[in-house]
Design a protein around this motif. Structure first.
Motif, mmCIF file in Angstrom:
data_model
loop_
_atom_site.group_PDB
_atom_site.id
_atom_site.type_symbol
_atom_site.label_atom_id
_atom_site.label_comp_id
_atom_site.label_asym_id
_atom_site.label_seq_id
_atom_site.Cartn_x
_atom_site.Cartn_y
_atom_site.Cartn_z
ATOM 1 N N THR A 582 19.347 -6.052 -34.386
ATOM 2 C CA THR A 582 19.967 -6.756 -36.007
ATOM 3 C C THR A 582 18.675 -7.374 -36.360
ATOM 4 O O THR A 582 17.792 -7.541 -37.043
ATOM 5 C CB THR A 582 21.045 -7.779 -35.770
ATOM 6 O OG1 THR A 582 22.284 -7.366 -35.646
ATOM 7 C CG2 THR A 582 21.181 -8.031 -37.197
ATOM 8 N N PHE A 583 18.076 -8.176 -35.204
ATOM 9 C CA PHE A 583 16.836 -9.288 -35.204
ATOM 10 C C PHE A 583 15.484 -8.425 -35.807
ATOM 11 O O PHE A 583 14.329 -8.418 -36.561
ATOM 12 C CB PHE A 583 16.907 -9.576 -33.944
ATOM 13 C CG PHE A 583 17.554 -11.281 -33.429
ATOM 14 C CD1 PHE A 583 17.903 -11.754 -34.058
ATOM 15 C CD2 PHE A 583 17.461 -11.202 -32.674
ATOM 16 C CE1 PHE A 583 18.426 -13.009 -34.732
ATOM 17 C CE2 PHE A 583 18.622 -12.656 -31.995
ATOM 18 C CZ PHE A 583 19.311 -13.371 -32.927
ATOM 19 N N ALA A 584 15.522 -7.029 -35.163
ATOM 20 C CA ALA A 584 14.614 -6.056 -35.389
ATOM 21 C C ALA A 584 14.497 -5.648 -36.493
ATOM 22 O O ALA A 584 13.312 -5.568 -36.866
ATOM 23 C CB ALA A 584 14.470 -4.936 -34.218
ATOM 24 N N ALA A 585 15.620 -4.782 -37.163
ATOM 25 C CA ALA A 585 15.524 -4.767 -38.956
ATOM 26 C C ALA A 585 14.938 -5.414 -39.529
ATOM 27 O O ALA A 585 14.185 -6.093 -40.774
ATOM 28 C CB ALA A 585 17.131 -4.184 -38.539
ATOM 29 N N ARG A 586 15.227 -7.445 -39.577
ATOM 30 C CA ARG A 586 15.389 -8.456 -39.916
ATOM 31 C C ARG A 586 13.829 -8.385 -39.829
ATOM 32 O O ARG A 586 13.417 -9.021 -41.098
ATOM 33 C CB ARG A 586 15.793 -9.811 -39.491
ATOM 34 C CG ARG A 586 17.463 -9.707 -40.180
ATOM 35 C CD ARG A 586 18.282 -10.228 -39.297
ATOM 36 N NE ARG A 586 17.400 -12.227 -39.991
ATOM 37 C CZ ARG A 586 17.156 -14.015 -38.923
ATOM 38 N NH1 ARG A 586 18.311 -13.118 -38.432
ATOM 39 N NH2 ARG A 586 17.437 -14.056 -39.414
ATOM 40 N N TYR A 587 12.712 -8.206 -38.561
ATOM 41 C CA TYR A 587 11.676 -8.277 -38.626
ATOM 42 C C TYR A 587 10.545 -7.820 -39.596
ATOM 43 O O TYR A 587 9.745 -7.899 -40.026
ATOM 44 C CB TYR A 587 11.239 -8.202 -36.759
ATOM 45 C CG TYR A 587 9.969 -8.485 -36.573
ATOM 46 C CD1 TYR A 587 8.822 -9.415 -36.861
ATOM 47 C CD2 TYR A 587 8.907 -7.384 -36.439
ATOM 48 C CE1 TYR A 587 7.388 -9.864 -36.393
ATOM 49 C CE2 TYR A 587 7.377 -7.647 -36.241
ATOM 50 C CZ TYR A 587 7.126 -8.309 -36.473
ATOM 51 O OH TYR A 587 5.458 -8.709 -35.524
ATOM 52 N N GLU A 588 11.016 -6.350 -39.517
ATOM 53 C CA GLU A 588 10.702 -5.277 -39.949
ATOM 54 C C GLU A 588 10.795 -5.211 -41.760
ATOM 55 O O GLU A 588 9.743 -5.688 -42.701
ATOM 56 C CB GLU A 588 10.984 -3.909 -39.730
ATOM 57 C CG GLU A 588 10.535 -3.938 -38.645
ATOM 58 C CD GLU A 588 9.445 -3.408 -38.499
ATOM 59 O OE1 GLU A 588 8.651 -3.582 -39.515
ATOM 60 O OE2 GLU A 588 9.220 -3.121 -37.233
#
Length: 725
Positions: A582-588
């Protein structure tokens, strides 16, 4: 359909109560009759999907409606209505108040059900099967999830999606030649596994597997590897139930063992005979022994001796889910531990491709020792799931050494341990060693199991992944293509392992500089996964994430942003707001906003992400620092250079202390410090920082690496600004 919340102006959908790969079940109100019902809907399938597959799904759905609607028995779910609305088939059934047997076992913390409940369930299911069999209907997918026990104690059979009507063999053949599941391995009869024609006695065998599990807590052949399960059904006599649970009645033990006879002729004649034996047993009378107890074959006289050899397609099966909750491997783990110990340690000679091996110890290893090794193997996998890769590697090396001594180098269990060693090497950045390990495992599995076996293909696919990690993307591409061709031929285009291979191929194409092809393939895989698994399944979201990445590579940042935001929302719901994915998608999403020049929005995304990651994993976690780096970059883009410089210095200090001064992330942060100093006109300080960057890159990458040369160019720019041309 579900957007309208109403079907045919009659059935108002109230609450989603079940979801599978192909459909959804809703609690609904029949507004014409004022009663609550269950509405099962086949998920919409558009014209972009495989039409043959779509036709089979629709035919199965109609079959379930037709079969179930023809049955009127208290032990079978009642169907009220069937039709299509907005091109989506739907089925209206009675709303059941209860739980299926799988749910009951899970609620009971995987312990067996009370004896009186087990015997009562057996009698009621036997009664319902007797009724369906007399009407010429064979269920063919009887399992705990398809048997409901209502709150009032009534037991009902559900889901006749792959049932066979005795007068309709042709349609049955069409429904089972498309690669769609024909049953669940833990509950399939030997004749069903072999691809032979089945009759009502196949349902009796499946019922025996279900009763064995709810009575003892485990199915009769409790392996997570599908091939081991199938071999057990074919060759291994089941242990008596009372060896697992002494309080079970003796008559019940005999009844279930009769149901599990390897050949149909040795099982009870029909479900009516089965029910009579249960009723007599419950009253204390001694029923007559069934044919399988009067003439039970010795352990060597297996179904194979009766001509029930398993066809090639069974090697492509996955174990599925038994009722007691064997968890599938994570989506990114293509090869679970094999665990074939019981089947592979008693042979007298080595015979490649036949599944027989020699133990290199003085005699067959003790079963308790093998079980201990299996437990340690599983513990190593669990350590890896916790991110404790160094400890996991040590466990797998110790188990591999012991298995090598006991079982030999090419035994599936030894190779499974070596595979896990390769996996830990890959996760700890030692891709070259991982490649060597996976290559050896692939060669061993090809010799032992065959070139087309799923475990062989998994090892070859792992070699491709390691090649990609080493930057050898052209070689990786060749391996992925070769493995994919076999998977499509053996398993079919929509098998989960086939789709995983296509996903990896798309990922590798992007790294090869072929983003258009990568994007096309990733979209196809995402569509297939959404159709088969659901739009919010983690595998579907992983591939949608890859679609967004390739769109970014193509400069289509607005489309990429929309997908990243959708993936982030879905992952927050399915995986949790604090899950790393979830964090990775927010970062992108923050990266995409920055690329679109929406720096203020990007800044807020990074600020909230930093706060959430700090709370979840700590301020020094590499991913927290990555988000803080993005925050600093966007502060600079907004012209807030004092704040940007302070953020870059803080991140650089933390990275240096945790990762080291020459780590690529530390060097990137130091360059960001230099850039901030330059924008503030502090060129002499910037020069020192740029020189540190150039020196670090020279040490780690070499003097001629493009990044080293870029750092020297930055250094020259500083000298020019200082008047030292």
């Amino acid at each position: 359909m579900t957007e309208t919340r109403r079907i045919q102006s009659r059935y108002r959908l109230i609450e989603l109560i079940g979801r599978g790969g192909m459909g959804e079940v809703w609690r609904a109100l029949d507004e014409s009759l004022g009663r609550q019902v269950a509405v099962k809907c086949l998920k919409p399938v558009g014209p972009q999907h495989d039409q043959a597959f779509t036709r089979v799904l629709r035919e199965r759905f109609r079959r379930e409606a037709r079969v179930a609607a023809s049955l009127q028995h208290r032990g079978v779910t009642v169907v009220h209505d069937f039709g299509e609305y907005e091109d989506v088939p739907y089925l209206v059934m009675e709303l059941l108040d209860g739980q299926n047997l799988s749910q009951l076992l899970e609620e009971n913390e995987q312990h067996p059900l009370p004896v009186e409940h087990v015997v009562d369930i057996a009698e009621q299911v036997a009664d319902a099967l007797g009724y369906t069999h007399r009407r010429g209907i064979v269920h063919r997918d009887l399992k705990p999830a398809n048997i409901m026990r209502l709150t009032d104690g009534t037991v009902k059979i559900c889901d006749f999606g792959i049932a066979r009507l005795g007068h309709d063999i042709g349609m049955s053949s069409r429904l089972t030649t498309t690669g769609l599941a024909m049953g669940t391995p833990h509950y399939m009869s030997p004749e069903q596994i072999s691809g032979q024609e089945v009759d009502h006695r196949s349902d009796l065998y499946s019922l025996g597997c279900v009763l064995y599990e709810i009575a003892t807590g485990s199915p009769p052949f409790d392996q997570e590897d599908a091939w081991a399960v199938l071999v057990g059904h074919r060759d291994t006599p089941p242990e008596p139930l009372r060896t697992h649970r002494a309080e079970l009645p003796g008559f019940f033990d005999r009844v279930v063992l009769d149901l599990l006879a390897k050949v149909p002729e040795e099982r009870p004649a029909d479900a009516g005979d089965l029910r009579r034996r249960i009723v007599l047993g419950r009253t204390g009378e001694q029923p007559a022994l069934g044919p399988s107890l009067l003439a039970r074959p010795e352990s060597g006289q297996t179904a194979a001796a009766h001509g029930t050899a398993m066809p090639a397609w069974t090697r492509a099966m996955t174990a599925g889910h038994r009722a007691t909750g064997s968890a599938p491997p994570p989506a990114e783990r293509p090869d679970p531990a094999a665990g074939l110990t019981g089947q592979w340690t008693t042979a007298a000679s080595t015979a490649p491709h036949t599944g027989t091996f020699v133990s290199v110890s003085a005699g067959p290893p003790a079963p308790d020792l093998l079980a201990t090794l299996e437990e340690r193997h599983s513990a190593g996998i669990d350590l890896g799931r916790l991110g404790r890769w160094t400890e996991a590697a040590q466990v797998h090396r110790e188990v591999a050494a012991e298995r090598l001594r006991l079982l030999g180098p090419d035994h599936p269990d030894t190779l499974a341990s070596r595979y896990e060693i390769g996996f830990t090497l890959s996760r700890t950045g030692r891709a070259d060693e991982a490649l060597r390990e996976f290559t050896r495992v692939a060669a061993g599995r090809e010799g032992a199991l065959g070139a087309d076996h799923p475990q062989t293909l998994a090892a070859r696919q792992a070699t491709a992944h390691a090649l990609g990690r080493l930057g050898r993307h052209a070689e990786a591409h060749e391996v992925y293509e070769a493995v994919l061709a076999v998977r499509e031929r053996v398993m079919g285009p929509d098998h989960p392992d086939t789709l995983r291979c296509r996903h990896n191929l798309a990922f590798n194409l992007s790294r090869l500089g072929r983003p258009e092809e990568s994007c096309r393939i990733a979209r196809e895989v995402a569509d297939a996964r959404a159709r088969l698994l659901g739009p919010d399944h983690p595998d579907t979201l992983v591939t949608r994430y890859e679609v967004a990445y390739t769109l970014g590579r193509l400069g289509r940042w607005a489309e990429a942003l929309e997908i990243y935001q959708d993936v982030a929302r879905a992952r927050a719901t399915t995986l949790g707001a604090d899950h790393p994915d979830t964090f990775a998608a927010r970062y992108e999403a923050g990266i995409s906003l920055g690329r679109l020049g929406r720096d203020a929005e990007a800044l807020e995304v990074y600020r909230s992400l930093v706060a959430d990651r700090t709370r979840a994993v700590g301020e020094a976690d590499p991913e927290t620092l990555r988000a803080r780096h993005g925050l600093g970059v966007n502060l600079g883009r907004l012209g807030r250079w004092e704040e940007a410089l302070a953020e870059a210095r803080a991140v650089c200090a933390l990275r240096e202390s945790t990762l080291g001064p020459d780590h690529p992330d530390t060097v990137i942060s130091r360059r960001e410090v230099a850039a901030g100093l330059g924008w503030l006109g502090r060129w002499s300080e910037a020069l020192g920082a740029y020189r540190q960057v150039a020196a670090a890159r020279t040490r780690t990458l070499g003097p001629d690496h493009p990044q080293t040369l870029a750092a020297r160019d930055d250094e020259a720019h500083c000298l020019e600004r200082l008047g030292q041309a």
